[in-house]
Design a protein around this motif. Structure first.
Motif, short mmCIF file in Angstrom:
data_model
loop_
_atom_site.label_atom_id
_atom_site.label_comp_id
_atom_site.label_asym_id
_atom_site.label_seq_id
_atom_site.Cartn_x
_atom_site.Cartn_y
_atom_site.Cartn_z
N UNK A 266 14.45 3.87 16.66
CA UNK A 266 13.20 3.21 16.26
C UNK A 266 12.42 4.07 15.27
N UNK A 267 12.23 5.35 15.60
CA UNK A 267 11.43 6.21 14.72
C UNK A 267 12.23 6.68 13.50
N UNK A 268 13.55 6.80 13.64
CA UNK A 268 14.36 7.16 12.47
C UNK A 268 14.27 6.06 11.41
N UNK A 269 14.36 4.79 11.86
CA UNK A 269 14.25 3.68 10.92
C UNK A 269 12.82 3.46 10.46
N UNK A 270 11.85 3.79 11.29
CA UNK A 270 10.46 3.48 10.95
C UNK A 270 9.72 4.58 10.23
N UNK A 271 10.26 5.82 10.21
CA UNK A 271 9.52 6.92 9.59
C UNK A 271 9.22 6.70 8.11
N UNK A 272 10.18 6.27 7.28
CA UNK A 272 9.83 6.04 5.86
C UNK A 272 8.72 5.01 5.69
N UNK A 273 8.75 3.95 6.49
CA UNK A 273 7.72 2.92 6.38
C UNK A 273 6.40 3.36 6.98
N UNK A 274 6.45 4.24 7.99
CA UNK A 274 5.21 4.79 8.52
C UNK A 274 4.49 5.62 7.47
N UNK A 275 5.24 6.42 6.71
CA UNK A 275 4.62 7.17 5.62
C UNK A 275 4.11 6.23 4.53
N UNK A 276 4.90 5.20 4.23
CA UNK A 276 4.51 4.27 3.17
C UNK A 276 3.23 3.54 3.53
N UNK A 277 3.12 3.08 4.78
CA UNK A 277 1.94 2.30 5.15
C UNK A 277 0.68 3.15 5.15
N UNK A 278 0.81 4.45 5.41
CA UNK A 278 -0.36 5.33 5.31
C UNK A 278 -0.83 5.43 3.86
N UNK A 279 0.11 5.62 2.92
CA UNK A 279 -0.25 5.71 1.50
C UNK A 279 -0.81 4.40 0.98
N UNK A 280 -0.19 3.27 1.38
CA UNK A 280 -0.65 1.97 0.91
C UNK A 280 -2.04 1.65 1.45
N UNK A 281 -2.28 1.92 2.70
CA UNK A 281 -3.59 1.64 3.28
C UNK A 281 -4.66 2.49 2.63
N UNK A 282 -4.34 3.76 2.37
CA UNK A 282 -5.29 4.63 1.69
C UNK A 282 -5.64 4.09 0.31
N UNK A 283 -4.62 3.63 -0.43
CA UNK A 283 -4.86 3.07 -1.77
C UNK A 283 -5.69 1.80 -1.69
N UNK A 284 -5.38 0.91 -0.74
CA UNK A 284 -6.13 -0.33 -0.61
C UNK A 284 -7.57 -0.08 -0.21
N UNK A 285 -7.79 0.90 0.65
CA UNK A 285 -9.16 1.23 1.04
C UNK A 285 -9.95 1.75 -0.17
#
Length: 518
Positions: A266-285
């Motif tokens: 679960x975390x191996x597959x989700x780690x790249x997207x977890x990093x991506x969603x942090x960057x995307x949310x920061x940009x959208x904010x």
């Protein structure tokens, strides 16, 4: 094994474990901030998720970790069984033993609920927890504890099974004297106890095969494992005892050949997207803030004070400026047309994270009132097929190890009664656990449904040929169907008693017929 060799053994295994700490730290920072202290020291009261701007990955881990207990340990979630089919007395004892063992686990003093909850989240985040199971100090029950992965390491035997565990422990001097007794700890601790009772000492607990430890006294008594507590600073073995198991359970999610450490898919597959969603949310904010509070363009040498953007704020402008060249201050409005595109991209990342953490598979299929029984059955079959790859290994490896070691300790300490009370039909048989979950419940209920369908078919066929009922062993079929409903074993009589009862009924029927003829 002397102290020098034991210390080398400990250092060797922690040198292998230290290579995993950066990965575990990264996974914890993105999915499990409460555990993010593998490579850094956290003080009490520190903010745990200060590095995150979006909590969705943490919620994904929380939901999957909580689902293990809800799906696999609800109510009477296991039954003790054996190879083969015991008699009715044996089934009754197994049912009683299952309830006794479940009571030991559910006892508040056993700490099972807390340890299992902590272990579930370690399991889905890092791929493995480490749980110790032992008799408590009062000798009236079992004690379960989950340990931090940074303080533990383990090694496999030739079969790929965990056969030894090394655990780092930092008790206070008072805890050491209370736990082991003043006569076992080093004299330096007794001398310093009253001056510094809360001074921490570096200790290690090691369990390994007895032949590896090479102690004649323990091997002569036939113990397969040895448990050793070592005072590392004083080169002093505090306690050395022979045990029948290595006391620790290390269930592993997804293993890789050649490594004793597992990984979480679960975390191996989700780690790249977890990093991506942090960057995307920061940009959208940031984009949303710029649209709601656009930046200000100010004419140079005209503004006589700092630009005040607060409510009712005042900014002073040179009174001689007539604004022929434009306003002294004007907002720079942003184009918000790209904001919906950013939201759509973020939603795509959210869907991938949901799939990585099995959220799209954990929900039961929707069943409407207009569906036929066949359609409902087919949807449940599809639900089982999608979830068995996730939960079946967890039941066998995770819950299986917990129950097997708990049962073994309960038998050794007399918590399940005397071994002489075990029925003869259970002796010399290997214990096997059968687990109860939404996945297995549907399989058990299928037996009752099959019996109902079969009985209906035989009833219709018997109208044309009464002899067709002889094709079915009704005693065997009915007993399997009743057991499939989850009925207690005490509801069924022994097969021999049933046979005697049938013979008596046949004799009574024959006597009644003879009386009628007379």
């Amino acid at each position: 094994m002397d102290v020098t060799l034991l210390k080398k053994h400990i250092e060797y295994h922690f040198e292998r474990q230290i290579l995993m700490l950066p990965l575990w730290q990264t996974l914890a920072e993105n999915f499990y901030p409460e555990r993010a202290d593998f490579t850094i020291a956290r003080n009490i009261g520190m903010e745990l998720s200060d590095n995150l701007v979006d909590s969705y990955p943490v919620l994904m881990r929380r939901d999957l970790g909580n689902s293990l207990n809800a799906m696999l340990r609800d109510g009477e979630w296991f039954k003790v069984g054996v190879d083969g089919d015991p008699d009715q007395l044996g089934k009754q004892w197994l049912e009683w033993a299952s309830k006794q063992l479940l009571g030991l686990m559910n006892s508040r003093s056993s700490n099972f609920s807390r340890a299992a909850s902590e272990a579930d989240h370690d399991y889905v985040t890092f791929g493995q927890p480490i749980i110790s199971i032992e008799r408590n100090r009062k000798a009236d029950g079992l004690l379960y504890r989950n340990w931090h992965l940074k303080d533990c390491t383990w090694f496999d035997d030739e079969n790929g099974q965990v056969c030894g565990v090394v655990r780092r422990w930092k008790p206070t001097q008072r805890q050491m004297v209370t736990y082991f007794g003043a006569e076992k700890v080093h004299s330096a601790i007794n001398d310093d106890l009253f001056k510094n009772p809360f001074k921490e000492r570096e200790c290690y607990h090691v369990t390994m095969p007895a032949d590896m430890f090479n102690d004649d006294e323990i091997q002569s008594k036939g113990y397969p494992y040895v448990s050793v507590f070592l005072d590392f600073e004083n080169d002093h073995i505090i306690e050395k005892t022979g045990v029948n198991n290595h006391m620790y359970v290390v269930p592993r999610f997804q293993t890789i050949a050649g490594s004793p450490f597992a990984f979480s898919p679960a975390t191996v597959a989700g780690l790249p997207n977890a990093r991506t969603i942090q960057a995307m949310t920061h940009t959208l904010l940031e984009a949303g803030e710029r649209y709601a509070r656009p930046p200000i363009i100010a004419t140079t040498q005209v503004i006589k004070s700092d630009v005040d953007l607060t409510g009712d704020g005042i900014t002073w402008v040179d009174k001689e400026y007539d604004e022929k060249l434009g306003a002294a201050m004007r907002p720079l409005y942003q184009n918000q047309s790209g904001f919906p595109i950013g939201l759509e991209m973020r939603q795509g990342v959210v869907e991938i994270l949901s799939s990585a953490f099995y959220r799209d598979k954990l929900s039961l299929p929707e069943v409407s009132h207009e569906m036929t029984a066949y359609e409902v059955s087919e949807r449940m079959k599809q639900f089982r097929r999608e979830n068995l790859p996730l939960f079946a290994p967890i039941e066998a490896d995770y819950n299986g190890q917990l129950c097997e070691l708990s049962f073994e300790l309960a038998m050794q300490n007399g918590f399940l009664g005397s071994p002489y009370d075990i029925p003869d039909s259970l002796r010399d048989r290997d214990v096997k656990f059968k687990f109860k979950s939404p996945l297995s419940e549907s399989e058990e209920e299928a037996k009752a449904n099959m019996f109902a369908k079969t009985a209906q078919m035989l009833g219709e066929a018997a109208q044309f040929d009464p002899g067709v009922v002889l094709n079915l062993d009704f005693d065997e079929a009915l007993r399997d169907a009743i057991e499939g409903t989850g009925a207690p074993a005490t509801w069924l009589r022994d097969i021999e008693e049933v046979a005697i009862g049938k013979q008596q009924m046949a004799e009574q029927q024959a006597m009644m017929e003879e009386a009628q003829v007379a």
